[in-house]
Design an enzyme around this catalytic site. Structure first.
Site, mmCIF file in Angstrom:
data_model
loop_
_atom_site.group_PDB
_atom_site.id
_atom_site.type_symbol
_atom_site.label_atom_id
_atom_site.label_comp_id
_atom_site.label_asym_id
_atom_site.label_seq_id
_atom_site.Cartn_x
_atom_site.Cartn_y
_atom_site.Cartn_z
ATOM 1 N N HIS A 46 -5.393 -0.123 6.139
ATOM 2 C CA HIS A 46 -5.103 0.792 7.255
ATOM 3 C C HIS A 46 -6.179 0.764 8.357
ATOM 4 O O HIS A 46 -6.769 1.799 8.702
ATOM 5 C CB HIS A 46 -4.884 2.217 6.752
ATOM 6 C CG HIS A 46 -5.812 2.697 5.684
ATOM 7 N ND1 HIS A 46 -7.183 2.670 5.789
ATOM 8 C CD2 HIS A 46 -5.559 3.235 4.461
ATOM 9 C CE1 HIS A 46 -7.732 3.167 4.707
ATOM 10 N NE2 HIS A 46 -6.760 3.520 3.877
ATOM 11 N N HIS A 80 1.522 5.208 -2.163
ATOM 12 C CA HIS A 80 1.041 6.225 -3.099
ATOM 13 C C HIS A 80 2.272 6.970 -3.614
ATOM 14 O O HIS A 80 2.756 7.900 -2.953
ATOM 15 C CB HIS A 80 0.091 7.204 -2.409
ATOM 16 C CG HIS A 80 -1.152 6.581 -1.861
ATOM 17 N ND1 HIS A 80 -2.352 6.564 -2.549
ATOM 18 C CD2 HIS A 80 -1.397 5.957 -0.682
ATOM 19 C CE1 HIS A 80 -3.281 5.964 -1.814
ATOM 20 N NE2 HIS A 80 -2.716 5.586 -0.676
ATOM 21 N N HIS A 95 0.840 -1.205 0.000
ATOM 22 C CA HIS A 95 0.000 0.000 0.000
ATOM 23 C C HIS A 95 0.870 1.249 0.000
ATOM 24 O O HIS A 95 1.245 1.777 1.051
ATOM 25 C CB HIS A 95 -0.899 -0.004 1.242
ATOM 26 C CG HIS A 95 -1.983 1.019 1.206
ATOM 27 N ND1 HIS A 95 -3.225 0.785 1.768
ATOM 28 C CD2 HIS A 95 -2.047 2.274 0.688
ATOM 29 C CE1 HIS A 95 -3.991 1.863 1.598
ATOM 30 N NE2 HIS A 95 -3.277 2.779 0.946
ATOM 31 N N ASP A 130 0.702 2.708 3.696
ATOM 32 C CA ASP A 130 -0.097 3.836 3.195
ATOM 33 C C ASP A 130 0.805 5.056 3.035
ATOM 34 O O ASP A 130 0.421 6.184 3.358
ATOM 35 C CB ASP A 130 -1.268 4.137 4.128
ATOM 36 C CG ASP A 130 -2.300 5.076 3.508
ATOM 37 O OD1 ASP A 130 -2.225 5.318 2.285
ATOM 38 O OD2 ASP A 130 -3.160 5.588 4.250
ATOM 39 N N LYS A 170 -8.772 -1.334 -6.073
ATOM 40 C CA LYS A 170 -8.920 -0.511 -4.865
ATOM 41 C C LYS A 170 -10.304 0.103 -4.859
ATOM 42 O O LYS A 170 -10.755 0.657 -5.876
ATOM 43 C CB LYS A 170 -7.861 0.598 -4.839
ATOM 44 C CG LYS A 170 -7.940 1.521 -3.609
ATOM 45 C CD LYS A 170 -7.593 0.789 -2.328
ATOM 46 C CE LYS A 170 -7.672 1.715 -1.114
ATOM 47 N NZ LYS A 170 -6.549 2.665 -1.048
ATOM 48 N N HIS A 216 -10.512 0.992 1.143
ATOM 49 C CA HIS A 216 -10.438 2.091 2.112
ATOM 50 C C HIS A 216 -11.787 2.087 2.822
ATOM 51 O O HIS A 216 -12.772 2.639 2.320
ATOM 52 C CB HIS A 216 -10.183 3.425 1.414
ATOM 53 C CG HIS A 216 -10.036 4.575 2.370
ATOM 54 N ND1 HIS A 216 -8.931 5.389 2.389
ATOM 55 C CD2 HIS A 216 -10.853 5.052 3.352
ATOM 56 C CE1 HIS A 216 -9.071 6.308 3.332
ATOM 57 N NE2 HIS A 216 -10.246 6.126 3.926
ATOM 58 N N ARG A 267 2.344 8.705 -6.331
ATOM 59 C CA ARG A 267 1.864 9.975 -6.879
ATOM 60 C C ARG A 267 2.045 10.165 -8.381
ATOM 61 O O ARG A 267 1.873 11.282 -8.882
ATOM 62 C CB ARG A 267 2.541 11.144 -6.154
ATOM 63 C CG ARG A 267 2.445 11.130 -4.637
ATOM 64 C CD ARG A 267 1.034 11.177 -4.145
ATOM 65 N NE ARG A 267 0.952 11.586 -2.736
ATOM 66 C CZ ARG A 267 -0.149 11.573 -2.021
ATOM 67 N NH1 ARG A 267 -1.279 11.169 -2.576
ATOM 68 N NH2 ARG A 267 -0.156 11.959 -0.759
#
Length: 419
Positions: A221, A59, A57, A287, A140, A175, A61
């Site tokens: 998370h 990010h 997990h 995360d 996701k 999420h 970007r």
């Protein structure tokens, strides 16, 4: 630096450290054991040799938000933390929601990856799941609003998507904050943020997923202690972040630690850590979601959510292991074996047929985290000053990427869905 031959050392194999030898050919482990490993001897330094870790997990970007992070800075950060494979989330600009946007992202990151990676696709009401599945490591679903997210919180839409995903055999990482429970109220600090995104938002989201027992659902998370057992009873896997294990709202009130789900109370944090040590959580997932220090320095309401962590979480837990506050077998299980297993990747174990990914740690070399020496574009770390043991050597598919704590690698990272 490509390695072909035999490494001798103290390896973590089958739940324990063993003095043995491992043979590498074409980036794969082909033999384990002193009796069968003959060939050119290779040294990768002193220390214990663990499998490369897998972060399910992150990010990074890219595309569209690369001033915060990109695949080069993100994967180099991962390597310096002992992570040889990352699974990247789809909430970018544009988001990865179909074959076109996924193809665009794959082209953008391919030459920038220094660690191996997989890419998620976001579920939307009109997502062509079957068509995009082969190129995605998983799907996701954002049931709660967060940075650049594509919210999917309608039960009818979720049902249609879940039925389609089931046919593909892929995992849905969720999420799990029920957007209808989240309060869109004024916020001046993390206590306000906590009040607006209460624990019940997580429980409500998972409760709505209870009808999908038997499906491959991973709850990301998790920060509500009750949800770990509830999700397990439904057959779902769970992730826990380092920030929900190590930080609490009483100690971190400003936007540098603004995150979704929010930091919880010290009591909740300690409860989650207890569940962790008792084996009640499937795996770590950082995360890792960096924003620049300038963004985080805005007024609280305008500052984006997200905390960097891919470079620091394994080193922090290695130091906790050194101090007998955490178990090495549990660390390897949650940080390497289980994320690789859940997402069906041949990594995370030192065993025949697996990728030759190794991390070497000298347990005598504990340091305090200094954000000046980290590699993320974030430029800060909420773990500043915490004890950590960073890997001295990191090997990706038989090629040394970090040696004696110095970067010596190249952009050899591969998409795990292309193997």
């Amino acid at each position: 630096m490509v390695m072909e031959g035999v490494i001798e050392g103290r390896f973590f194999i089958d739940g324990e450290l063993k003095d043995t030898a491992v043979k590498i050919e074409n980036g794969k482990i082909t033999a384990v054991g002193n009796a069968v490993c003959t060939g050119k001897k290779i040294s990768i330094g002193d220390g214990i040799i663990l499998p490369g870790f897998v972060d399910p997990h992150v990010h990074f970007r890219e595309p569209g938000l690369t001033y915060k992070e990109d695949f080069k800075s993100g994967t180099i950060s991962a390597l310096f933390g002992g992570v040889t494979c990352v699974l990247d989330m789809p909430n970018t600009k544009p988001p990865s929601v179909d074959t076109c946007s996924l193809k665009h992202k794959k082209a953008a990151v391919r030459s920038k990856a220094y660690a191996d990676y997989g890419l998620f696709v976001a579920l939307t009401p009109d997502c062509d799941v079957e068509r995009v599945a082969s190129g995605a490591v998983g799907f996701k679903m954002f049931m709660g609003s967060t940075t650049e997210s594509v919210v999917m919180n309608d039960d009818e839409c979720i049902y249609r998507a879940m039925c389609e995903v089931t046919k593909t055999g892929k995992v849905v990482s969720v999420h799990a904050e029920d957007d209808s429970v989240i309060v869109k109220g004024c916020e001046n600090d993390n206590l306000d943020h906590l009040r607006n995104r209460p624990l019940v938002a997580e429980y409500s989201a998972v409760e709505r997923l209870a009808r999908y027992v038997g499906m491959k659902i991973n709850i990301c998370h998790v920060s509500n202690p009750i949800v770990f057992q509830y999700a397990k009873s439904l057959g779902f896997t769970t992730e826990v972040t380092p920030h929900h294990l190590l930080l609490c709202v009483e100690d971190h009130s400003d936007a540098r630690c603004k995150v979704n789900p929010p930091l919880r109370s010290r009591e909740i944090r300690d409860s989650i850590f207890k569940i962790l040590t008792e084996g009640g959580i499937t795996m770590f997932g950082t995360d890792h979601a960096p924003s620049t220090i300038n963004e985080k320095s805005q007024c609280y309401a305008d500052a984006p959510s997200g905390i960097p962590g891919v470079e620091t979480y394994i080193p922090i837990f290695m130091d906790l292991t050194r101090r007998s506050l955490f178990s090495l077998p549990l660390l390897v299980k949650m940080g390497a074996e289980m994320p690789a297993s859940v997402f069906d990747i041949k990594k995370g174990k030192i065993a025949v047929g697996y990728d030759a990914d190794f991390t070497v740690f000298d347990m005598r070399k504990s340091v305090l985290i200094d954000e000046k020496y980290l590699h993320s574009k974030a430029g800060y770390s909420p773990y500043e000053g915490m004890g950590a043991i960073f890997p001295s050597t990191v090997v990706l598919r038989g090629e040394i990427q970090v040696l004696d704590g110095e970067f010596c690698g190249s952009n050899i990272g591969r998409d795990v869905c292309d193997n």
